[in-house]
Design an enzyme around this catalytic site. Structure first.
Site, PDB file in Angstrom:
ATOM      1  N   ARG A 136      16.155  -2.132   6.675  1.00  0.00           N
ATOM      2  CA  ARG A 136      16.825  -1.145   8.027  1.00  0.00           C
ATOM      3  C   ARG A 136      17.972  -2.473   8.704  1.00  0.00           C
ATOM      4  O   ARG A 136      19.071  -1.781   8.995  1.00  0.00           O
ATOM      5  CB  ARG A 136      15.711  -0.859   8.838  1.00  0.00           C
ATOM      6  CG  ARG A 136      15.539   0.468   8.364  1.00  0.00           C
ATOM      7  CD  ARG A 136      14.275   0.852   9.217  1.00  0.00           C
ATOM      8  NE  ARG A 136      13.130   0.169   8.885  1.00  0.00           N
ATOM      9  CZ  ARG A 136      11.766   0.474   9.261  1.00  0.00           C
ATOM     10  NH1 ARG A 136      11.736   1.469   9.652  1.00  0.00           N
ATOM     11  NH2 ARG A 136      10.910  -0.366   8.774  1.00  0.00           N
ATOM     12  N   LYS A 155      -2.457  -0.428   4.515  1.00  0.00           N
ATOM     13  CA  LYS A 155      -3.819   0.116   4.522  1.00  0.00           C
ATOM     14  C   LYS A 155      -3.920   1.519   5.336  1.00  0.00           C
ATOM     15  O   LYS A 155      -4.545   2.290   4.913  1.00  0.00           O
ATOM     16  CB  LYS A 155      -4.918  -0.842   5.199  1.00  0.00           C
ATOM     17  CG  LYS A 155      -4.398  -1.146   6.549  1.00  0.00           C
ATOM     18  CD  LYS A 155      -3.953  -2.613   6.566  1.00  0.00           C
ATOM     19  CE  LYS A 155      -3.246  -3.129   7.979  1.00  0.00           C
ATOM     20  NZ  LYS A 155      -2.936  -4.392   8.582  1.00  0.00           N
ATOM     21  N   GLU A 201      -3.922  -4.679  -3.409  1.00  0.00           N
ATOM     22  CA  GLU A 201      -4.698  -5.715  -3.594  1.00  0.00           C
ATOM     23  C   GLU A 201      -4.491  -6.154  -1.993  1.00  0.00           C
ATOM     24  O   GLU A 201      -5.679  -6.363  -1.114  1.00  0.00           O
ATOM     25  CB  GLU A 201      -4.540  -6.823  -4.441  1.00  0.00           C
ATOM     26  CG  GLU A 201      -5.404  -8.011  -4.009  1.00  0.00           C
ATOM     27  CD  GLU A 201      -6.812  -7.618  -4.314  1.00  0.00           C
ATOM     28  OE1 GLU A 201      -7.349  -7.149  -5.552  1.00  0.00           O
ATOM     29  OE2 GLU A 201      -7.721  -7.492  -3.444  1.00  0.00           O
ATOM     30  N   GLU A 247      -2.082  -6.508  15.757  1.00  0.00           N
ATOM     31  CA  GLU A 247      -0.966  -5.729  15.221  1.00  0.00           C
ATOM     32  C   GLU A 247       0.231  -5.397  16.410  1.00  0.00           C
ATOM     33  O   GLU A 247      -0.589  -5.450  17.680  1.00  0.00           O
ATOM     34  CB  GLU A 247      -1.900  -4.397  14.840  1.00  0.00           C
ATOM     35  CG  GLU A 247      -2.605  -4.668  13.872  1.00  0.00           C
ATOM     36  CD  GLU A 247      -2.164  -4.375  12.319  1.00  0.00           C
ATOM     37  OE1 GLU A 247      -0.953  -3.584  12.168  1.00  0.00           O
ATOM     38  OE2 GLU A 247      -2.524  -5.090  11.409  1.00  0.00           O
ATOM     39  N   LYS A 294      -9.524  -0.020   6.246  1.00  0.00           N
ATOM     40  CA  LYS A 294      -9.623  -1.012   5.081  1.00  0.00           C
ATOM     41  C   LYS A 294     -11.108  -0.327   4.283  1.00  0.00           C
ATOM     42  O   LYS A 294     -11.448  -0.390   3.249  1.00  0.00           O
ATOM     43  CB  LYS A 294      -9.843  -2.382   5.561  1.00  0.00           C
ATOM     44  CG  LYS A 294      -8.506  -2.857   5.885  1.00  0.00           C
ATOM     45  CD  LYS A 294      -8.641  -4.270   6.785  1.00  0.00           C
ATOM     46  CE  LYS A 294      -7.384  -4.761   6.946  1.00  0.00           C
ATOM     47  NZ  LYS A 294      -7.148  -5.830   8.126  1.00  0.00           N
TER      48      LYS A 294
HETATM   49  N1  HSE Z   1      -4.198  -6.800  11.915  1.00  0.00           N
HETATM   50  C1  HSE Z   1      -4.954  -7.218  10.920  1.00  0.00           C
HETATM   51  C2  HSE Z   1      -6.210  -8.086  10.914  1.00  0.00           C
HETATM   52  C3  HSE Z   1      -3.955  -7.825  10.096  1.00  0.00           C
HETATM   53  O1  HSE Z   1      -6.299  -8.475  12.343  1.00  0.00           O
HETATM   54  O2  HSE Z   1      -6.908  -8.467  10.105  1.00  0.00           O
HETATM   55  C4  HSE Z   1      -4.306  -7.547   8.490  1.00  0.00           C
HETATM   56  O3  HSE Z   1      -4.475  -6.240   8.037  1.00  0.00           O
END
Ligand code: HSE
Length: 436
Positions: free
Chosen positions: A45, A105, A129, A190, A205
């Site tokens: 972007r 994910k 993966e 995050e 996950k």
């Molecule tokens: N926020 C995720 C973690 C990063 O802390 O594991 C990887 O998915």
């Protein structure tokens, strides 16, 4: 043979890492894949910023849809994150006959069934993966390395941020808020840290791992999810005194009535290897009927660990590109027409052990009342800890570990215990797994 052409969408941490690893290990990767893997277009972007990441040679397209459907491209790597835009781009790439590699994910947990159905109809591959446990090849282990087994259970530390927070709380005695601030300072959490600390990222996950392990559709909405925000440094200390460590675990287990999928703080015996996984590292324990318990450990996030998984998918897709679609490894490891409708168990039906911490008045009969309530519900006590009250204090902490029982029994017992006049405030309940 001519290089296979790739569109890279996103040049953030994962995209930049993927570009770098592909360039640095080009020769080795070509030897492994049987042909070169070339990023021929980058979708970003902010093209100016992207230019600083990918250098002057590669074409940059600010319209990501154009990059995703570029006629010269055979594989689209989606590393933009988020859900709606990523879903549109991935579906458009699939409709245009491209294979897709993604680390997303949340996208797969929420829209995976739709994406895999579209890919199946088009005869293209979707590889992911990097979506679970970053650089650990856990998807490949489940889909291929363990495919001779009936998978019995999985227990994983699959969110590095929350594991880092718990390590900080335990090692430094920090309260939760201070440990979260430390995770933010280091850039681990995050953008929306609630995904990490409320267990949502781990639940995304876990739903992916469960689908692959048990041959069921993606069912993120059915994962019981409880984060780490209610944990105190005190609980971590008491658990330690009793020989346990508290981890945010994603647990998926096959039992006769259905499949358990749950994410919650869990006491695990300190002597287990997985109990000693500290900081942002991830680890996944998988138990198969033939192999027994196996453990996979490594970096769950970061530019190059994520790139390691993305590039491995690129190599895989490149190798399989010419194979007959019917004979490829299926997206969810099981053939699409043989996914099972096994029920996912509600949390009330799950059977596990418990840590209960109660603040009680220091007077005769209190323990007798509590143990009577537990006995009435056939809940057996495995260990007990009572802390000495502070001088002049009429309240004490007591900690009980129970043997296995169903969650609904503990719910009922806690309600009765909290109703006792001698029990002060709410009980703290943390689940416990022996993982043996
Ligand atoms: N926020 C995720 C973690 C990063 O802390 O594991 C990887 O998915």
């Amino acid at each position: 043979m001519e290089s296979i052409k790739v569109a890279l969408l996103g040049t953030g941490v994962a995209g930049g890492g993927t570009f770098r690893v592909l360039a640095r290990n080009q020769e080795e990767i070509t030897r492994r894949a049987g042909r070169g893997i070339e990023i021929s277009v980058v979708g970003a972007r902010d093209p100016e910023r992207a230019r600083t990441v990918v250098g002057g040679k590669v074409r940059i397209e600010s319209d990501l849809l154009l990059a995703a459907t570029d006629p010269a491209v055979e594989i689209v790597v989606e590393l933009i994150g988020g859900q709606e835009r990523a879903r549109e781009l991935v579906l458009a790439a699939i409709a245009a006959g491209k294979h897709v590699v993604t680390a997303n994910k949340a996208l797969l947990a929420n829209h995976g069934n739709e994406i895999f159905a579209a890919a199946q109809a088009q005869g293209v591959m979707v590889a992911f993966e990097a979506a679970v446990a970053g650089g650990i090849p856990i998807i490949k282990a489940l889909r291929e390395g363990l495919s001779g087994n009936r998978i019995e259970w999985i227990a994983g530390i699959i969110n590095g941020t929350s594991n880092f927070i718990l390590s900080e709380m335990r090692e430094k005695g920090l309260p939760f808020a201070a440990a979260l601030a430390a995770a933010k300072d280091r850039g681990y959490a995050e953008a929306d840290p609630s995904f990490d600390i409320e267990g949502i990222d781990a639940a995304h996950k876990l739903s992916i791992l469960s689908a692959i392990a048990f041959g069921i559709p993606m069912q993120f909405q059915k994962v019981y999810t409880e984060g780490i925000t209610g944990l105190t440094a005190q609980d971590l200390r008491y658990a330690e005194e009793l020989g346990y460590r508290i981890k945010l675990l994603g647990i998926a287990r096959r039992n006769p009535a259905g499949i358990e999928m749950r994410v919650h703080p869990t006491l695990i015996p300190k002597r287990r290897l997985i109990a000693n996984v500290e900081g942002v590292m991830n680890a996944v324990l998988v138990s198969g009927d033939a192999v027994g318990a196996t453990l996979y450990y490594g970096a769950g996030a970061g530019a190059e660990p994520t790139a390691s998984a993305v590039v491995a998918d690129l190599v895989d897709v490149t190798r399989l590109h010419t194979a007959d679609p019917e004979n490829r490894v299926p997206h969810l490891a099981f053939q699409p027409d043989s996914l099972a409708a096994t029920p996912i168990l509600p949390m009330s039906e799950v059977e596990t052990s418990y840590y209960l911490r109660l603040k009680v008045a220091d007077q005769p009969g209190v323990l007798a009342d509590i143990t009577r309530i537990l006995a009435d519900r056939s809940i057996s006590i495995e260990a007990f800890l009572q802390k000495e009250p502070n001088a002049g204090d009429a309240q004490v902490d007591i900690v009980l570990l129970t043997h296995k029982t169903q969650e609904k029994n503990v719910d009922a017992a806690i309600a009765s215990i909290e109703a006792l006049a001698t029990v002060l405030g709410q009980a703290t309940r943390i689940r416990l797994e022996a993982l043996s």
